[in-house]
Structure formats: structure tokens, C-alpha cells
Write an enzyme that holds these catalytic residues in place. Structure first.
Site, mmCIF file in Angstrom:
data_model
loop_
_atom_site.group_PDB
_atom_site.id
_atom_site.type_symbol
_atom_site.label_atom_id
_atom_site.label_comp_id
_atom_site.label_asym_id
_atom_site.label_seq_id
_atom_site.Cartn_x
_atom_site.Cartn_y
_atom_site.Cartn_z
ATOM 1 N N PRO A 16 2.320 -4.606 -5.732
ATOM 2 C CA PRO A 16 1.826 -5.669 -6.862
ATOM 3 C C PRO A 16 2.220 -5.071 -8.324
ATOM 4 O O PRO A 16 1.725 -4.187 -8.441
ATOM 5 C CB PRO A 16 0.369 -5.967 -6.630
ATOM 6 C CG PRO A 16 0.026 -5.086 -5.418
ATOM 7 C CD PRO A 16 0.969 -4.162 -5.153
ATOM 8 N N GLN A 70 -1.848 -10.689 -4.208
ATOM 9 C CA GLN A 70 -2.889 -9.943 -4.419
ATOM 10 C C GLN A 70 -4.059 -10.446 -5.276
ATOM 11 O O GLN A 70 -3.729 -11.157 -6.358
ATOM 12 C CB GLN A 70 -2.515 -8.773 -5.172
ATOM 13 C CG GLN A 70 -3.578 -7.543 -5.104
ATOM 14 C CD GLN A 70 -3.230 -6.289 -5.875
ATOM 15 O OE1 GLN A 70 -3.007 -6.634 -7.246
ATOM 16 N NE2 GLN A 70 -3.468 -5.299 -5.401
ATOM 17 N N CYS A 109 -7.440 -1.361 -10.090
ATOM 18 C CA CYS A 109 -7.031 -1.770 -11.419
ATOM 19 C C CYS A 109 -7.870 -0.876 -12.287
ATOM 20 O O CYS A 109 -9.439 -1.233 -12.537
ATOM 21 C CB CYS A 109 -6.998 -3.243 -11.710
ATOM 22 S SG CYS A 109 -6.466 -3.705 -13.359
ATOM 23 N N LYS A 154 -6.251 -2.603 -1.612
ATOM 24 C CA LYS A 154 -5.668 -1.614 -2.107
ATOM 25 C C LYS A 154 -6.651 -0.816 -3.063
ATOM 26 O O LYS A 154 -7.551 -1.434 -3.892
ATOM 27 C CB LYS A 154 -4.466 -2.080 -3.078
ATOM 28 C CG LYS A 154 -3.857 -1.066 -3.869
ATOM 29 C CD LYS A 154 -2.453 -1.804 -4.449
ATOM 30 C CE LYS A 154 -1.453 -0.439 -5.287
ATOM 31 N NZ LYS A 154 -2.153 -0.507 -6.727
ATOM 32 N N GLY A 218 1.647 6.330 -4.746
ATOM 33 C CA GLY A 218 1.771 7.174 -5.883
ATOM 34 C C GLY A 218 2.828 8.147 -5.877
ATOM 35 O O GLY A 218 3.293 8.916 -5.028
ATOM 36 N N ASP A 219 3.594 7.981 -6.825
ATOM 37 C CA ASP A 219 4.753 8.878 -7.119
ATOM 38 C C ASP A 219 5.896 8.874 -5.995
ATOM 39 O O ASP A 219 6.590 10.036 -5.953
ATOM 40 C CB ASP A 219 4.283 10.509 -7.323
ATOM 41 C CG ASP A 219 3.176 10.632 -8.343
ATOM 42 O OD1 ASP A 219 3.143 9.883 -9.415
ATOM 43 O OD2 ASP A 219 2.367 11.607 -8.428
HETATM 44 C C1 LIG Z 1 3.726 -2.015 -14.703
HETATM 45 C C2 LIG Z 1 2.821 -1.879 -13.647
HETATM 46 C C3 LIG Z 1 1.940 -3.111 -13.097
HETATM 47 C C4 LIG Z 1 1.111 -2.789 -12.156
HETATM 48 N N1 LIG Z 1 0.477 -4.080 -11.707
HETATM 49 C C5 LIG Z 1 -0.395 -3.764 -10.736
HETATM 50 C C6 LIG Z 1 -0.927 -5.013 -10.019
HETATM 51 O O1 LIG Z 1 -0.882 -6.215 -10.351
HETATM 52 N N2 LIG Z 1 -1.927 -4.680 -8.934
HETATM 53 C C7 LIG Z 1 -2.066 -3.400 -8.424
HETATM 54 O O2 LIG Z 1 -2.504 -3.248 -7.410
HETATM 55 N N3 LIG Z 1 -1.343 -2.311 -9.109
HETATM 56 C C8 LIG Z 1 -0.666 -2.359 -10.123
HETATM 57 N N4 LIG Z 1 0.099 -1.352 -10.530
HETATM 58 C C9 LIG Z 1 -0.209 -0.170 -10.005
HETATM 59 C C10 LIG Z 1 0.966 0.149 -9.137
HETATM 60 O O3 LIG Z 1 0.793 -0.899 -7.982
HETATM 61 C C11 LIG Z 1 0.569 1.664 -8.272
HETATM 62 O O4 LIG Z 1 -0.677 1.815 -7.654
HETATM 63 C C12 LIG Z 1 0.680 2.689 -9.371
HETATM 64 O O5 LIG Z 1 1.797 2.632 -10.333
HETATM 65 C C13 LIG Z 1 1.025 4.223 -8.595
HETATM 66 O O6 LIG Z 1 2.444 3.992 -7.805
HETATM 67 P P1 LIG Z 1 3.774 4.442 -8.396
HETATM 68 O O7 LIG Z 1 3.423 5.887 -8.653
HETATM 69 O O8 LIG Z 1 4.587 4.287 -7.221
HETATM 70 O O9 LIG Z 1 4.116 3.793 -9.697
HETATM 71 C C14 LIG Z 1 1.095 -1.692 -11.590
HETATM 72 C C15 LIG Z 1 1.675 -0.604 -12.017
HETATM 73 C C16 LIG Z 1 2.577 -0.598 -13.186
HETATM 74 C C17 LIG Z 1 3.353 0.607 -13.508
#
Ligand SMILES: Cc1cc2nc3c(=O)[nH]c(=O)nc-3n(C[C@H](O)[C@H](O)[C@H](O)COP(=O)(O)O)c2cc1C
Length: 319
Positions: A16, A70, A109, A154, A218-219
């Protein structure tokens, strides 16, 4: 990968993503291999209050693309009201809500505004409250007319370092076993920046306790990282956020269908198609702003030029 009654085409899910995940972007990621996609976080309170700008974010117009909504909830009463509202809107003014295949609850969040009202990661150690929330979701799944195949949550590993050390997430795994169809775990606590290395060591015990699918987050920015999360840390699937923002073609790489970066011709075609769909579906201006910048940065990357400024457009989730 199976999630409740849903058979996903791949074990790689699009996160999301607030201000990013509109229907046109979800279709792009799905066409490149994402096995499931989520709307951005929807505030249950806004839904209950009939807030049009909140309701408009549930842009589930595209029946082909497996999509879930979500929700961000503060308590079980608010969730029950939001789900009833979803049912009512789907039956009357918003037939496209009938395309929703899953509901996820956000307990990750890190926004101070969310934590202040006792929602998101503020709920991680309130296990009785979480049970009540999950029970409402599970009961609704059995009665709703919507084709909901999975209900999930989540989480992060805690609100802060102390909660991570106390392993507040383990009782949530047990609750998920009983009441949910899957659990996504972002391998950080809520006070950590996205640059802090993820705590994958926590997954050994999570894996030992879980009977539901665990989706690691994550990452994950490459096929090697995804393999480590699935084979090394025992996750059933992976959720991708920043990797997909940087290049939606990461799903092509993860599913073994090709390179993680597009050619210029592929990027041109995808950008034109995204713009056509987003215009047709009436995507909000914030999505146009985000993706104009995202496509520009990807184009600069392809031409070898360093994109100016921070690596991604910024958002509070990226602390
Ligand atoms: C621009 C942006 C918007 C996000 N919006 C949400 C969201 O609406 N809901 C959510 O659960 N996490 C949100 N996240 C967190 C991501 O879903 C994820 O948990 C976090 O970036 C770690 O994953 P990654 O390392 O693949 O970036 C957001 C992250 C980014 C960068």
C-alpha cells in the site's frame, strides 16, 4: 502463493503506498508480475464520516487487477462502521468496490498524527484490543457480499526499540494464526528510519510460530534481496514498496521474466499508458505529480544521468 481463498499469480506484492498507488500504477505493477496490489492507506474515520476525498481513494475500478483496500483504524467500533459503510457503498453508489478482494489493516504507519490518536503502531502491544479488531474483521468477512478472499494486517516489530526487544509482535502472530489469512511484517520498529537496516533476525521466531503466510517487507530492491527474505528468513511472500517506486519493472525481475529496468521504449509506452488510464479514471492530482517525477527519475537513471535532489520524491512514510 495462497492468501486465504486467493491464489496469487506471484509471491511478490505491491505495498500500500500513499500518494503512489492509484489504479493505473497498480495495473502497471500487476502487468509486470505483482501477485497482488493494495490501495493506499484509507482512514476508516474518513470513510465512516462519508468524507468524499477519503472514499475517492478507493479507486478499485480495475476488475482484472487483484486489489485489496488497506484501512487505518483506531478501534473495533470504527472498523465495524467502516466495513458497513464499504458494504453500503458497494451496493449503491460505488459498484467498483465490488472488485475488492481483500482487506488489510495498517499497524505500521509511523506518522505522529496516527500514533497520537492511538492507531497504527500504537496498537501493537494492545493485544486485547487487536483481538477485538481482528474478530470484527473475521466476522465481517463471513457475512459481506463482497468477494473478499483474505483479511490481513501489516505490522512493524513494535512502536519503539523497547517493544521490539519485548517481542510484542509474537502474540500478534498467534492472533493472526487464529483470525487472519496472512500477516505482513515490516522488519523495523516505528521509530526507525527507512535507512536503518531491517531486523530480519526477528523472523526466525515469527516463522516458528506462524501457521498463516508471512509476508516480509523491508529493503527488497532486487531478486537477491527477495531470495534472502523468502529462502533465508522463511517468508512465504515479499511486499515491495520503494523498489517498485524506483522501477515497477522490479516485478519483472522478481518473477524471472526479464530485467529490473525498462528500455527507454518500454518506459515511454508505460508512461503513456499510465497517463491514459489515470486520466480516464480521474486519478487525483497528487498521483500525477508523484508519477511525473517518478518517471522522470527513472528516465534519468536509464540515460545514466544522476537525478537531482533526493533519490525519491519524499513522503512521511520514508522517514
Ligand atoms: C511513498 C510511500 C508511501 C507509503 N504508504 C504506505 C501506506 O499507505 N500504507 C502502508 O502500510 N505503508 C506505506 N508505506 C510503507 C511501505 O509500505 C513499506 O512498509 C516501507 O516502505 C518498507 O518497504 P520498502 O523497503 O520496500 O520500501 C509507504 C512507503 C512509501 C515510501
Amino acid at each position: 502463493m495462497r492468501l486465504g481463498a486467493l491464489e496469487l499469480a506471484s509471491a511478490y506484492l505491491l505495498s500500500p503506498l500513499e500518494s503512489v498507488s492509484d489504479a493505473a500504477f497498480r495495473r502497471l505493477c500487476w502487468s509486470l508480475g505483482a501477485g497482488f496490489t493494495w490501495t493506499e492507506m484509507i482512514r476508516a474515520r474518513g470513510l465512516v464520516r462519508n468524507n468524499k476525498s477519503t472514499i475517492d481513494l478507493i479507486d478499485s475500478f480495475d476488475a482484472d487487477v487483484p486489489t485489496g483496500v488497506q484501512l487505518m483504524v483506531a478501534n473495533e467500533k470504527e472498523l465495524a462502521e467502516a466495513l458497513a459503510k464499504l458494504d453500503a457503498l458497494a451496493a449503491s453508489t460505488h459498484p467498483h468496490f465490488r472488485n475488492l478482494r481483500a482487506v488489510d489493516l495498517n499497524f505500521g504507519c509511523p506518522s505522529p498524527e496516527v500514533i497520537r490518536v492511538g492507531a497504527g503502531p500504537a496498537l501493537l502491544k494492545r493485544h486485547h484490543k487487536l483481538r477485538a479488531i481482528f474478530e470484527v474483521l473475521q466476522a465481517w468477512k463471513k457475512t459481506t457480499a463482497l468477494p473478499i478472499g483474505a483479511v490481513t494486517a501489516k505490522i512493524r516489530l513494535g512502536l519503539n526499540r523497547a517493544e521490539l526487544d519485548q517481542q510484542v509482535f509474537l502474540p500478534i502472530v498467534e492472533l493472526a494464526n487464529e483470525l487472519l489469512d496472512g500477516l505482513t511484517v515490516h522488519a523495523r520498529h516505528a521509530r526507525e528510519e527507512s535507512t536503518t537496516p531491517a531486523h530480519w533476525e526477528a523472523f526466525a521466531e515469527i516463522r516458528r510460530r506462524a501457521t498463516v503466510p508471512i509476508i516480509g517487507n523491508g529493503d527488497v530492491v532486487s531478486i537477491e534481496a527477495a531470495r534472502r527474505v523468502m529462502e533465508g528468513f522463511g517468508c512465504d511472500g515479499v511486499m515491495v514498496a520503494r523498489g517498485a517506486i524506483r522501477s515497477p519493472w522490479i516485478f519483472r525481475e522478481l518473477t524471472g521474466r526479464g530485467a529490473g529496468l525498462p528500455t527507454v521504449a518500454e518506459l515511454d509506452a508505460a508512461q503513456n499508458e499510465w497517463t491514459r488510464r489515470a486520466t480516464e479514471l480521474g486519478s487525483k492530482p497528487k498521483y500525477f505529480e508523484w508519477h511525473a517525477e517518478g518517471f522522470r527519475r527513472l528516465r534519468a537513471r536509464l540515460s545514466g544521468a544522476a537525478a537531482s535532489g533526493p533519490e525519491l520524491p519524499s513522503n512521511e512514510h520514508m522517514r
